[in-house]
Enzyme design. Structure first.
Site, short mmCIF file in Angstrom:
data_model
loop_
_atom_site.label_atom_id
_atom_site.label_comp_id
_atom_site.label_asym_id
_atom_site.label_seq_id
_atom_site.Cartn_x
_atom_site.Cartn_y
_atom_site.Cartn_z
N ASP A 296 0.86 -1.19 0.00
CA ASP A 296 0.00 0.00 0.00
C ASP A 296 0.89 1.24 0.00
O ASP A 296 2.10 1.15 0.23
CB ASP A 296 -0.89 -0.04 1.26
CG ASP A 296 -1.98 1.03 1.25
OD1 ASP A 296 -2.29 1.58 0.17
OD2 ASP A 296 -2.53 1.32 2.34
N GLU A 299 2.87 5.01 -3.92
CA GLU A 299 2.95 5.99 -5.03
C GLU A 299 4.29 6.74 -5.02
O GLU A 299 4.73 7.08 -6.12
CB GLU A 299 1.78 6.98 -4.92
CG GLU A 299 0.43 6.34 -5.14
CD GLU A 299 -0.02 5.45 -3.97
OE1 GLU A 299 0.40 5.76 -2.84
OE2 GLU A 299 -0.74 4.47 -4.19
N ASP A 374 -8.85 3.35 -3.09
CA ASP A 374 -9.95 3.81 -2.26
C ASP A 374 -11.14 4.32 -3.05
O ASP A 374 -11.35 5.52 -3.21
CB ASP A 374 -9.45 4.90 -1.30
CG ASP A 374 -8.32 4.38 -0.43
OD1 ASP A 374 -8.14 3.15 -0.36
OD2 ASP A 374 -7.62 5.21 0.17
O1 MIG Z 1 -4.02 6.12 4.36
O2 MIG Z 1 -4.00 0.93 5.52
O3 MIG Z 1 -5.94 2.10 -0.02
O4 MIG Z 1 -7.05 -0.08 1.37
O5 MIG Z 1 -7.19 0.11 4.16
C1 MIG Z 1 -4.84 5.00 4.16
C2 MIG Z 1 -5.19 1.67 5.56
C3 MIG Z 1 -3.97 3.78 4.02
C4 MIG Z 1 -5.10 2.99 2.03
C5 MIG Z 1 -5.53 1.75 1.28
C6 MIG Z 1 -6.63 1.09 2.06
C7 MIG Z 1 -6.14 0.72 3.43
C8 MIG Z 1 -5.68 2.00 4.17
N1 MIG Z 1 -4.63 2.66 3.37
#
Ligand code: MIG
Length: 673
Positions: A296, A299, A374
């Site tokens: 996650d 980017e 998201d």
């Molecule tokens: O700033 O880890 O897209 O699926 O549950 C949010 C928490 C960070 C973004 C991900 C989402 C995940 C969430 N993350």
């Protein structure tokens, strides 16, 4: 002009050139023949067709979520599929920094590109979309075979807060007989959000937890974030710092920004030694029995300012060839996924790695599947999932899925049921939702929604042999799994705008309901004879029909006389199917359907065979199965052919003696069949 490989030609920067008789360039400006249309561009918002738009390729964690007015999301794939008079070619604008494409918006006669830096433009020849995808994925990489369990249903939530909560979710699935293979742990499983650690109070015995879940048929996947907490007592940070593995500011200091753990440093994944180190850092997770990782925030996303990324002038030392962040920004996510995949492959050499990524660049498909981040629990986003996944499939990313039920905001029973009707056809089928939103496990809203979710997920499990076969074809040829109609019918321009329906493999056409309170919708059926899945009713295309799709019976059409291999509805892929059924919706033409099988994990041999159905005169249908090719021998089971007539009353099940040799059976039908 230079040929890179068969069917891929690089465009020179100067002069006018015609490529393969399908594309004409003046420098890097593509001249647009009247009527040419554009698709692909990877992970986008809005509709399938991108003609007349400007597309930005710059990975972000979008501050407003997925909105149609902001087309760049977490992944950038500067690849366009062009269709002109039924013929396809692709153009790949290869540059991992910022790229902007004007697809005949400013000037209807031109496609122009702007990039921060030098870029390479390659034309991928067709003439069919399938040819383009085969060549584009030969260039940028193909999707590896997933482990079979990864095709099962998956359940996530930000966050299942402790071992007991995870176990109770698992118990509910089994008690309610809702299929599920995988459970997720989001960021709260970590110790102060330190990547690769566990909060020992809430997860005192990770290995015991995963072993116990495994004995009930569940795998556990955990999240990893690239930000490494700046903390001298944290070994990962200390090691990364002392070995010079983090990104730097332009003044040569360690680049730091705030993410979940507080102040963090960011690995320089451009450096192969960093990827090796990061990969090896998964050892603790692998030892704890974790089955895969979810990358996650890659980017990479930063909190200061909110929803920003690394500054353009941050430096990637790159193990000797320093680069500014702006030059390589879009590659960061793919490189993190590559590091994770490499690590898992080395730590567990007999298992196919399982890596999910939010961010990436062209070629991400080699390293990870993509989920689209998201979205929100809105009907509009259920609709948008379709063009989004179709364009990803047209851009080489076949293994993808959106959060089923939607991430932000509160889902409700009807939305979850309808979303699950769609979600079971996603190559990656996972229900996930954000903290502080309504719970949306399949049972969360009670009946009748729970039963719809159960029935749909059971259908997914029945379709596993069909889906697995589609994955194998994708792995070999780059053909998307969930694909737009235009992929198969480029000669039929009506398909170009039919973006709220799609094909799954060659035989199934799916048209989800995406509004509340209705059970009818328009469906376009292209040329061929189609059977409605639930009633057997036949429709001859091309035709516009009004489908009746009450809850639990989404509009699914099967290509007639194309055998579809089905298993019984397993609760999870660890169960051994005791039968294989070839379902044939009878029709006037002939058709065939493949089946690929292997051990479902590892790198052993597979086997394939093809079932053919042909109409012999008015009253006879001949079903034949080719001999098995390949040395894998599937476990013992009963094999059936199920002939479905024009109404479901005419279902007939015939048992086959399956030996691996070719076989033929014939059946007398009435002319109505
Ligand atoms: O700033 O880890 O897209 O699926 O549950 C949010 C928490 C960070 C973004 C991900 C989402 C995940 C969430 N993350």
């Amino acid at each position: 002009m230079s040929a890179l490989m068969d069917g891929v030609v690089r465009v020179e920067r100067t002069g006018r050139q015609s490529i393969g008789g399908v594309a004409e360039f003046d420098g890097h400006v593509k001249l647009r023949p009247p009527g040419e249309r554009y698709f692909g561009c990877g992970e986008r918002t809005a509709g399938l067709e991108k003609t007349g738009t400007r597309q930005v390729f710059w990975n972000v964690d979008p501050p407003m979520g997925h909105t149609a007015s902001f087309n760049n999301l977490y992944t950038s794939i500067p690849f366009v599929l062009c269709l002109h008079e039924g013929r396809a070619h692709g153009v790949f604008y290869d540059h991992p920094g910022r790229v902007e494409l004007d697809l005949a918006k400013a000037d209807p006669e031109r496609v122009t590109v702007e990039a921060a830096d030098e870029l390479e433009v390659s034309v991928i020849l067709g003439p069919t979309p399938a040819d383009v995808l085969r060549r584009y994925t030969a260039l940028t990489g193909r999707t590896p075979m997933p482990p079979l369990w990864a095709l099962g249903n998956q359940q996530s939530r930000w966050s299942y807060m402790d071992a007991e909560e995870l176990l109770s979710v698992a118990r509910e699935f089994r008690a309610r007989e809702i299929p599920c293979d995988v459970l997720y742990l989001d960021i709260d499983h970590m110790d102060g959000f330190r990547v690769f650690t566990w909060d020992r109070e809430r997860f005192p015995d990770p290995a015991g937890l995963t072993a116990r879940l495994r004995s009930e048929g569940f795998r556990v996947v955990v999240i990893t974030d690239p930000g490494v907490k700046v903390d001298p007592s944290y070994a990962l940070y200390e090691e990364g710092r002392s070995r010079g593995f983090f990104c730097l500011t332009r003044d040569g200091e360690e680049y730091q920004n705030v993410v979940w753990p507080g102040l963090c440093a960011f690995p320089d994944f451009l450096n192969p030694a960093v990827r090796e180190w990061w990969g090896a850092s998964h050892a603790g997770l692998v030892d704890a029995g974790v089955a895969g990782v979810w990358c996650d925030m890659n980017e990479p996303a930063m909190f200061v300012p909110w929803h920003s990324t690394m500054p353009d002038d941050a430096v990637h030392p790159g193990g000797g060839r320093p680069r500014l962040h702006a030059e390589v920004h879009n590659a960061y996510g793919s490189l993190m996924a590559e590091a994770a995949r490499g690590g898992l492959a080395r730590l567990r050499p007999d298992a196919r790695p399982f890596v999910i990524s939010r961010a990436g660049y062209a070629g991400l498909q080699q390293h990870a599947l993509q989920w689209t981040g998201d979205n929100s629990s809105w009907w509009e986003h259920l609709w948008m999932s379709m063009p989004q996944l179709q364009n990803l499939g047209l851009s080489g990313i076949a293994w993808a899925g959106v959060d089923v039920g939607g991430f932000f905001d509160d889902c409700d029973g009807e939305l979850l049921a309808r979303w699950t009707e769609f979600g079971i056809f996603q190559p990656f089928c996972r229900n996930h939702s954000a903290m502080d939103t309504a719970r949306q496990e399949p049972w969360a809203f009670g009946e009748p929604w729970e039963s719809v979710c159960r029935d749909m997920l059971r259908l997914r499990m029945q379709l596993l042999p069909y889906l697995y076969t589609a994955f194998e074809a994708c792995h070999r040829t780059g053909a998307p799994i969930l694909r737009p109609l235009l992929f198969s019918y480029p000669d039929d321009p009506v398909t170009y705008t039919a973006d709220d329906q799609f094909m799954v493999g060659d035989a199934l056409l799916v048209a989800p309901i995406t509004r509340p309170g209705i059970e009818h919708r328009h469906v376009y059926l292209p040329a061929g004879v189609w059977a409605q899945w639930w009633t057997g009713e036949r429709v001859e295309g091309p035709a516009h029909v009004l489908a009746h799709a009450p809850l639990g019976q989404p509009a699914i059409y099967a290509r007639c006389n194309t055998p579809i291999p089905l298993w019984p509805a397993l609760q999870h892929t660890g169960e051994v199917p005791d039968s294989l059924t070839w379902r044939v919706f009878l029709g006037p033409s002939s058709g065939s359907g493949p089946l690929y099988e292997d051990a479902g994990d590892g790198y052993g041999p597979g086997c394939s065979r093809t079932a053919h159905v042909e109409r012999v005169g008015d009253n006879l249908v001949r079903f034949s199965l080719s001999a098995r090719s390949g040395s894998f021998v599937p476990p013992r089971r009963e094999t059936f052919v199920e002939f479905v007539g024009a109404d479901l009353l005419a279902v007939e099940r015939v048992r086959l003696e399956e030996t691996g040799e070719s076989l033929v059976i014939e059946r007398v039908v009435t002319t109505d069949d």
